[in-house]
Design a protein around this motif. Structure first.
Motif, PDB file in Angstrom:
ATOM      1  N   ASP A  97      -2.681 -15.902  16.069  1.00 49.71           N
ATOM      2  CA  ASP A  97      -3.333 -17.037  16.728  1.00 49.71           C
ATOM      3  C   ASP A  97      -2.248 -18.008  17.181  1.00 49.71           C
ATOM      4  O   ASP A  97      -1.946 -18.092  18.363  1.00 49.71           O
ATOM      5  N   LEU A  98      -1.638 -18.723  16.239  1.00 48.22           N
ATOM      6  CA  LEU A  98      -0.612 -19.701  16.631  1.00 48.22           C
ATOM      7  C   LEU A  98       0.616 -19.661  15.730  1.00 48.22           C
ATOM      8  O   LEU A  98       1.294 -20.679  15.565  1.00 48.22           O
ATOM      9  N   SER A  99       0.885 -18.514  15.131  1.00 45.72           N
ATOM     10  CA  SER A  99       2.153 -18.337  14.412  1.00 45.72           C
ATOM     11  C   SER A  99       2.283 -19.013  13.056  1.00 45.72           C
ATOM     12  O   SER A  99       3.390 -19.187  12.569  1.00 45.72           O
ATOM     13  N   CYS A 115      -3.760 -21.680   8.560  1.00 46.68           N
ATOM     14  CA  CYS A 115      -4.077 -22.741   9.526  1.00 46.68           C
ATOM     15  C   CYS A 115      -5.550 -22.834   9.952  1.00 46.68           C
ATOM     16  O   CYS A 115      -6.223 -23.791   9.632  1.00 46.68           O
ATOM     17  N   HIS A 116      -6.037 -21.852  10.688  1.00 44.82           N
ATOM     18  CA  HIS A 116      -7.376 -22.018  11.246  1.00 44.82           C
ATOM     19  C   HIS A 116      -8.341 -20.931  10.786  1.00 44.82           C
ATOM     20  O   HIS A 116      -9.292 -20.600  11.474  1.00 44.82           O
ATOM     21  N   GLY A 117      -8.028 -20.352   9.653  1.00 41.41           N
ATOM     22  CA  GLY A 117      -8.971 -19.396   9.092  1.00 41.41           C
ATOM     23  C   GLY A 117      -8.806 -17.962   9.549  1.00 41.41           C
ATOM     24  O   GLY A 117      -9.730 -17.161   9.418  1.00 41.41           O
ATOM     25  N   GLY A 118      -7.648 -17.611  10.073  1.00 43.16           N
ATOM     26  CA  GLY A 118      -7.420 -16.228  10.464  1.00 43.16           C
ATOM     27  C   GLY A 118      -7.322 -15.332   9.237  1.00 43.16           C
ATOM     28  O   GLY A 118      -6.670 -15.681   8.261  1.00 43.16           O
ATOM     29  N   PRO A 130      -9.786 -17.412  14.579  1.00 41.50           N
ATOM     30  CA  PRO A 130      -9.366 -17.385  15.982  1.00 41.50           C
ATOM     31  C   PRO A 130      -8.502 -16.188  16.407  1.00 41.50           C
ATOM     32  O   PRO A 130      -8.516 -15.851  17.581  1.00 41.50           O
TER      33      PRO A 130
HETATM   34  S1  FES Z   1      -2.472 -19.786  13.293  1.00 39.80           S
HETATM   35 FE1  FES Z   1      -4.517 -20.244  13.779  1.00 39.80          FE
HETATM   36  S2  FES Z   1      -5.562 -18.834  12.498  1.00 39.80           S
HETATM   37 FE2  FES Z   1      -3.529 -18.334  12.138  1.00 39.80          FE
END
Ligand code: FES
Lengths: 158, 470
Positions: A97-99, A115-118, A130
């Motif tokens: 998603d964003l590293s 971070c965002h639930g990955g 995400p």
């Molecule tokens: S960086 Fe956004 S879920 Fe992993």
């Protein structure tokens, strides 16, 4: 040509030329990392084959050769899954998603992103959150019982 | 005597004109909350001074950055205070920045003839956000390095040039010495110089065009010259105008002082932001962005994953375009709320949304994480030996990485202690072995012994009967 117009043009041209002489080189210098970016394969060892037990997920580090002068941040973490005797999967630790740095959970056999639930499966496939694509895998090979990976086989953000 | 000296100085140093042009002029009366601009200017001053003095020590090299900040905080006389002020002033600056932006939208501050003031303000908005971001990267702790990575990843999504932009910002394909020098240069030279120029320009335009006055908000205005007439009449009038100095300055100063008191209190009570472990790409860590970015992170987590990856790139660009175009789109003659309902609605939604997302991100209920600690047993409940074993296994098999029990633990998946309809033994057993298609849970078939399975099922069954916490 009128004297006044001539002077105006002269000032404008002179100014622009001077500005360009200063501006183009400084921009060039700033762009240097992009212009001089090296490509091609870059193989680095990540440890002896016996360090990676069959059927297990193991953490490993790889040294990143860099031509700058700082001593820190020369190492990068990885996850290595040796699924069979011959097969090694080397995962990047960066969430797709964003590293953010994922963590392996031995209990549930999942990777979690902070971070965002990955959440990713043992095979690196996205299960939740995400991230849309699977974890990046480095090209890997075994040379003289040492596992090597190609650092340039994944994009810079992987 | 003193008077003669004053006259001499103001004449020889050209101060008379500055005084007449800035302080000694009539302006339309403004409310207390118009002090937000002055507050921002003041906070910027605090940031410049504290920043300058930290740069006496700070070392922009990965080998020394983290330690130099430790040194500032722990060894330098009052270093912690200076760093604390810088940190909290920066945080408050972002808060006030949004306040300022929202207020201008509410009172139509972007309308003619103030389009120029607004457009420069938009540039300032993004410059300040950039500062609030690059600033904490310089700490070079684990939060910094991963924040850098996240931002870089967003840039990498730009079509065609994405990868090059990443390499450009980083100064190479991997973060290192050239990364930090770049960030440092951007944070202390490039952006501050631009910021300084644009702030002066912004204020200069505020002096020329004034701020949106009460009268302007009460009646329709069709042209810029009509606005000027109206404004001038108010500035001159006894009741509706005031002297900028000391009246307006006092009111704005009051707001700045209150905000500064908050910054000071936070510095003295909480101190500067704590230093997390030094930047390092090998150890396990759970970084989080600075609190003023929580809402954005929360938004990314909430969006469906078909949109989220693109959203992060498109959102700032779209926001920029909307803000730039706003004064040209909304050309209605009204500035107050009377005939303009959308601003309070939009701003209201934004404020509530930001607060909600911030809180959500603080709790991050979507994050699973390994936890070797089994879920606690509620007071007064005694588990059978089988269920107790199941409780231990619940942690061993990572069930608790996602499932909370009675509100304890990570909150990604169902809380069996608070489940609405109790699940049957068979259902649970089958589910654990092979969860239905599309469920983000690993199947345990083949890696859980029959005995372990029975124990875990037993525990889950018991957990369903745990007393409910209200
Ligand atoms: S960086 Fe956004 S879920 Fe992993």
């Amino acid at each position: 040509m009128e004297r006044r117009t001539f002077l105006q043009i002269a000032i404008a041209t002179g100014g622009l030329v001077t500005a360009a002489i200063v501006a183009i080189p400084v921009i060039g210098t700033a762009l240097s990392p992009v212009l001089r970016r090296e490509s091609g394969e870059l193989w680095q060892p990540i440890g002896a084959l016996e360090n990676f037990p069959i059927g297990q997920m193991t953490r490993a580090n790889v040294t990143v050769p860099r031509d700058d002068w700082s001593q820190t941040l020369r190492e990068k973490g990885l996850y290595v899954l040796r699924s069979s005797n011959a097969e090694l999967i080397v995962f990047s630790r960066n969430c797709t998603d964003l590293s953010c740095p994922i963590v392996w959970d031995e209990g549930s056999n999942c990777f979690f992103c902070p971070c965002h639930g990955g959440i990713f499966s043992r095979q690196g496939d996205p299960m939740k959150g995400p991230p849309k694509r699977a974890l990046y895998r480095y090209a890997a090979r075994v040379r003289n019982d040492t596992v090597e990976i190609d650092l340039r086989s994944v994009p810079p953000m992987a | 005597m003193a008077k003669r000296w004053r006259t001499w100085i103001s004449d020889r140093f050209g101060l008379r004109r500055v005084y007449e042009g800035t302080l000694n002029r009539r302006v339309a009366k403004s409310s207390w909350y118009y002090g937000d601009g002055a507050t921002l200017t003041f906070l910027l001053g605090v940031l410049v001074v504290t920043g300058m003095f930290m740069s006496l020590t700070y070392t922009p090299s990965p080998d020394g950055a983290y330690e130099s900040i430790r040194f500032i905080t722990e060894k330098q006389v009052l270093g912690w205070f200076v760093r604390g002020l810088h940190y909290w002033a920066a945080g408050m600056m972002v808060v006030m920045l949004f306040f300022h932006l929202f207020r201008q939208i509410l009172v139509g501050g972007y309308k003619f003839p103030r389009e120029g003031t607004w457009l420069i303000g938009v540039i300032l908005f993004f410059a300040i956000i950039l500062m609030s971001f690059t600033g904490y990267l310089l700490r070079w702790d684990e939060r910094s390095i991963y924040a850098l990575k996240v931002a870089q990843h967003m840039f990498s999504r730009l079509p065609w040039i994405g990868e090059s932009v990443v390499v450009f910002i980083q100064g190479g394909t991997e973060p290192g010495a050239t990364t930090l020098t770049r960030l440092y240069a951007v944070h202390v030279i490039f952006v501050p110089v631009l910021l300084g120029l644009f702030v002066i320009w912004h204020i200069y335009l505020v002096i020329i065009h004034g701020v949106t006055s009460q009268e302007e908000r009460n009646q329709p205005i069709y042209t810029a010259s009509q606005q000027r007439q109206l404004y001038r009449a108010q500035a001159r009038s006894r009741e509706k105008g005031e002297n900028f100095f000391p009246m307006t300055v006092f009111k704005s100063g009051l707001m700045a002082t209150i905000v500064f008191a908050i910054v000071l209190t936070l510095t003295l009570t909480l101190g500067p932001q704590r230093l997390y472990p030094e930047a390092d790409l090998t150890t396990i860590s759970r970084p989080i962005e600075e609190w003023w970015f929580y809402w954005y992170s929360g938004l990314i987590a909430l969006l469906p994953n078909t949109i989220a990856p693109w959203f992060v790139v498109i959102f700032p660009i779209v926001l920029f375009i909307i803000l730039i175009l706003l004064p040209f789109i909304d050309r209605s003659p009204w500035r107050g709320f009377k005939k303009r309902l959308w601003p309070p609605i939009v701003v209201g939604i934004c404020v509530i949304g930001i607060l909600y997302l911030t809180d959500l991100r603080r709790r991050s209920p979507w994050t699973g994480w390994p936890d070797s600690e089994p879920p606690p047993v509620p007071a007064g409940v005694v588990l059978s030996p089988e269920a107790e074993q199941g409780r231990q296994l619940f942690a061993q098999y990572g069930c608790n990485s996602c499932h909370p029990i009675s509100g304890h633990g990570r909150k990604v998946a169902v809380d069996f202690g608070q489940i609405e309809r109790r699940l049957s033994q068979d259902y649970i057993r089958d589910y654990i072995l092979q969860p239905p298609e599309g469920i983000a849970m690993p199947g345990y078939r083949g890696r859980m012994s029959a005995q372990d399975l029975e124990r875990i099922v037993e525990f889950v069954l018991v957990a369903q009967t745990f007393p409910r916490s209200q």
